[in-house]
Design a protein around this motif. Structure first.
Motif, PDB file in Angstrom:
ATOM      1  N   GLY A  49       0.830  -1.212   0.000  1.00 33.97           N
ATOM      2  CA  GLY A  49       0.000   0.000   0.000  1.00 33.97           C
ATOM      3  C   GLY A  49       0.855   1.250   0.000  1.00 33.97           C
ATOM      4  O   GLY A  49       0.643   2.170  -0.806  1.00 33.97           O
ATOM      5  N   VAL A  50       1.835   1.284   0.880  1.00 33.95           N
ATOM      6  CA  VAL A  50       2.652   2.505   0.976  1.00 33.95           C
ATOM      7  C   VAL A  50       3.500   2.678  -0.290  1.00 33.95           C
ATOM      8  O   VAL A  50       3.713   3.808  -0.752  1.00 33.95           O
ATOM      9  N   CYS A  51       3.969   1.577  -0.871  1.00 32.63           N
ATOM     10  CA  CYS A  51       4.752   1.703  -2.113  1.00 32.63           C
ATOM     11  C   CYS A  51       3.870   2.196  -3.267  1.00 32.63           C
ATOM     12  O   CYS A  51       4.288   3.047  -4.056  1.00 32.63           O
ATOM     13  N   PHE A  52       2.632   1.692  -3.357  1.00 31.02           N
ATOM     14  CA  PHE A  52       1.712   2.196  -4.400  1.00 31.02           C
ATOM     15  C   PHE A  52       1.457   3.688  -4.183  1.00 31.02           C
ATOM     16  O   PHE A  52       1.391   4.458  -5.146  1.00 31.02           O
ATOM     17  N   ALA A  53       1.309   4.098  -2.914  1.00 31.18           N
ATOM     18  CA  ALA A  53       1.096   5.523  -2.627  1.00 31.18           C
ATOM     19  C   ALA A  53       2.316   6.316  -3.080  1.00 31.18           C
ATOM     20  O   ALA A  53       2.199   7.410  -3.643  1.00 31.18           O
ATOM     21  N   ASP A  54       3.485   5.732  -2.838  1.00 33.68           N
ATOM     22  CA  ASP A  54       4.730   6.405  -3.234  1.00 33.68           C
ATOM     23  C   ASP A  54       4.852   6.526  -4.755  1.00 33.68           C
ATOM     24  O   ASP A  54       5.525   7.413  -5.261  1.00 33.68           O
ATOM     25  N   PHE A  55       4.190   5.613  -5.485  1.00 35.35           N
ATOM     26  CA  PHE A  55       4.180   5.727  -6.961  1.00 35.35           C
ATOM     27  C   PHE A  55       3.261   6.867  -7.413  1.00 35.35           C
ATOM     28  O   PHE A  55       3.208   7.204  -8.581  1.00 35.35           O
ATOM     29  N   GLY A  56       2.433   7.367  -6.472  1.00 29.47           N
ATOM     30  CA  GLY A  56       1.521   8.453  -6.842  1.00 29.47           C
ATOM     31  C   GLY A  56       0.054   8.057  -6.830  1.00 29.47           C
ATOM     32  O   GLY A  56      -0.820   8.889  -7.091  1.00 29.47           O
ATOM     33  N   HIS A  57      -0.251   6.784  -6.525  1.00 35.21           N
ATOM     34  CA  HIS A  57      -1.654   6.374  -6.455  1.00 35.21           C
ATOM     35  C   HIS A  57      -2.267   6.868  -5.140  1.00 35.21           C
ATOM     36  O   HIS A  57      -1.547   7.187  -4.183  1.00 35.21           O
ATOM     37  N   ASP A  58      -3.594   6.876  -5.126  1.00 41.75           N
ATOM     38  CA  ASP A  58      -4.336   7.308  -3.941  1.00 41.75           C
ATOM     39  C   ASP A  58      -4.742   6.022  -3.189  1.00 41.75           C
ATOM     40  O   ASP A  58      -5.594   5.284  -3.661  1.00 41.75           O
ATOM     41  N   LYS A  89       9.818  -2.382  -4.805  1.00 50.06           N
ATOM     42  CA  LYS A  89      10.092  -1.339  -5.803  1.00 50.06           C
ATOM     43  C   LYS A  89      11.031  -1.806  -6.917  1.00 50.06           C
ATOM     44  O   LYS A  89      11.114  -1.178  -7.961  1.00 50.06           O
ATOM     45  N   ARG A  90      11.790  -2.861  -6.649  1.00 52.16           N
ATOM     46  CA  ARG A  90      12.701  -3.383  -7.679  1.00 52.16           C
ATOM     47  C   ARG A  90      12.502  -4.899  -7.833  1.00 52.16           C
ATOM     48  O   ARG A  90      13.404  -5.691  -7.588  1.00 52.16           O
ATOM     49  N   PRO A  91      11.305  -5.296  -8.259  1.00 48.98           N
ATOM     50  CA  PRO A  91      11.044  -6.746  -8.340  1.00 48.98           C
ATOM     51  C   PRO A  91      11.722  -7.370  -9.558  1.00 48.98           C
ATOM     52  O   PRO A  91      12.014  -6.675 -10.532  1.00 48.98           O
ATOM     53  N   ASP A  92      11.996  -8.672  -9.461  1.00 49.35           N
ATOM     54  CA  ASP A  92      12.538  -9.398 -10.626  1.00 49.35           C
ATOM     55  C   ASP A  92      11.460  -9.504 -11.692  1.00 49.35           C
ATOM     56  O   ASP A  92      11.736  -9.500 -12.870  1.00 49.35           O
ATOM     57  N   ARG A  93      10.222  -9.628 -11.236  1.00 51.42           N
ATOM     58  CA  ARG A  93       9.077  -9.710 -12.161  1.00 51.42           C
ATOM     59  C   ARG A  93       7.794  -9.429 -11.390  1.00 51.42           C
ATOM     60  O   ARG A  93       7.739  -9.548 -10.162  1.00 51.42           O
TER      61      ARG A  93
END
Ligand code: NAD
Length: 438
Positions: free
Chosen positions: A16-25, A163-167
């Motif tokens: 959730g926090v990483c998606f928020a960090d991407f700019g999502h709500d 944030k840096r997944p292999d896939r």
């Protein structure tokens, strides 16, 4: 994108926090009121490096909020992730899907407009079909696409992994979800993390196959370590020698007390059950599960041997309790079986862990003393046993240790020291898969 994350544990909160960090709500939802109350007050209920700062930043920017109210959160979302627990079901080892199905029911009555419902929890093949069915049954008017998107992050390095997944694996049956999922992961996709689209059942199986393979790799090197001990070879050098072969790879070749944690034990077991039910048993994984279960308790025998054949009435200092460093997670940690076995054999245990003591106090067998630090755990001990390789234990002050211990004996279940070096400090040293005192 407006995202609702149902379940705010290790996976839900980090995702959730990483998606928020991407700019999502993003709104992170949990039915545990204390968890949400803590998050609203700026306290993080789990230990995960970097999470505190990332949560604060995204709350401040207005991209991240918390709630216990599924209905409102889901009603406003374009994408709803299910990230609730899927523990082993008591008694038979199948994955307990009751949390997933109950979340699906709650989502069904709250969705408004076209909504992508994504299962991020690790779930057996066919669960997506059942989630689809439950939603359709509970609310025939719901317009949803049910997607599988398993998570591969590791606790202790969760933010970086996310944030840096292999896939990124996405399994779908409804083409409308493809564009939405691509949009959700766009920042990673631009960084060239491969977005692997497949069907839902294949996606569900990819997660179990990945975890089972890794668990098998660990178990393989653990058995090779035992063989090394019997024949006088060194498992670290064997691991290096085979790991340099790119077809094998160096990762997950560290011999130790057996795998634990919140994923490998339950996921290997669940895969075994799925495969048996499907009439295609996976014997390699059945054996992996069996070997690993026995191994954890067998580690106590190493301590017994190091103490001259008995631990009755002796004091053992246990350093490290969590299943690995950099987490407070105690689920299925090898320390539980080792502590229980030592207690059964009459030992007194003084335990210490930098982050896991809170959970450990609830899980470890009764009668264990919890110390304030490694030297306090070693106070008066007849041996210390290193169970988890926290950095804090990698450079112990041997003189100080020897001064506080009753006998200079170290059992290193993570191979973080060299025996010849410890011998210089007057310690008797045993480790995993290496000749004594080497
Ligand atoms: P967790 O126990 O830390 O968190 C699950 C959360 O879901 C809890 O806070 C619980 O209160 C909440 N919850 C349960 N039912 C709910 C409901 N109906 N509504 C709202 N909240 C609800 O579990 P976790 O470690 O985050 O694992 C979640 C899933 O992700 C599991 O399937 C696990 O196998 C998978 N997974 C975990 C990891 C890991 O390293 N922990 C990695 C990859 C995948």
């Amino acid at each position: 994108m407006r995202i609702a994350m149902i379940g705010s544990g290790y996976v839900g909160l980090v995702s959730g926090v990483c998606f928020a960090d991407f700019g999502h709500d993003v709104i992170c939802v949990d039915k545990a009121h204390d968890k949400i109350a803590a998050l609203k007050e700026g306290r993080i209920p789990i230990y995960e490096p970097g999470l505190d700062e990332l949560v604060q930043r995204n709350v401040r920017s207005g991209n991240l909020s918390f709630s216990t109210d599924i209905a409102t959160s889901v009603g406003e979302a374009d994408v709803v992730f299910i990230a609730v627990g899927t523990p082993s079901r008591r008694g038979d080892g199948h994955a307990d899907l009751s949390y997933v199905y109950s979340a699906a029911r709650e989502i069904a009555s709250a969705v408004k407009g076209f909504t992508v419902v994504v299962t991020k929890s690790t779930v057996p093949v066919g669960t997506g079909d059942e989630v689809d069915r439950i939603i359709a049954e509970a609310n025939p008017l719901a317009d949803v696409a049910v997607v599988s998107n398993p998570e591969f992050l590791r606790e202790g390095a969760a933010i970086d992994d996310f944030k840096r997944p292999d896939r990124i694996v996405v399994g779908l049956e409804d083409e409308r979800a493809r564009e939405v999922m691509a949009e959700v992961y766009r920042p990673l996709y631009l960084n060239k993390a491969p977005l692997v689209f497949t069907d839902r059942r294949t996606s569900e199986l990819i997660k179990y196959a990945a975890n089972a393979f890794l668990a098998m790799k660990i178990t393989f090197i653990n058995e090779v370590a035992d063989l090394c001990e019997s024949v006088g070879a060194n498992v670290q050098e064997v691991a290096n020698g085979i790991g340099l072969d790119k077809r094998i790879g160096a990762k997950f070749l560290h011999a130790g007390p057996g795998y634990g944690g919140s994923c490998f034990p339950k996921d290997t077991l669940a895969l075994v059950k799925t495969a048996q039910d499907a009439g295609s048993p996976i014997r390699l994984i059945e054996t992996t599960v069996e070997v690993n279960t026995q191994r954890k308790r067998a580690m106590a025998r190493k301590v017994v041997a190091a103490c001259g054949g008995s631990v009755r009435g002796k004091t053992i200092g246990m350093l490290g309790l969590t299943f690995k460093p950099m987490t407070d997670d105690m689920r299925d940690a090898p320390s539980i079986a080792i502590a229980q076995a030592l207690v059964d054999l009459g030992a007194k245990i003084q335990a210490y862990d930098p982050e896991g003591m809170g959970h450990a106090k609830k899980i470890l067998p009764p009668g264990i003393d919890f110390a304030e630090g490694p030297y306090e755990a070693a106070e008066g001990a007849d041996a210390i046993c290193i169970v988890t390789e926290w950095n804090q234990f990698r450079a112990l002050d041997f003189k100080r240790l020897r001064d506080v211990m009753s006998a200079p004996v170290i059992v290193d279940l993570r191979n973080i020291y060299q025996g010849d070096e410890l011998a210089k400090h007057g310690f008797s040293y045993s480790s995993i898969g290496r000749p004594k005192n080497r």
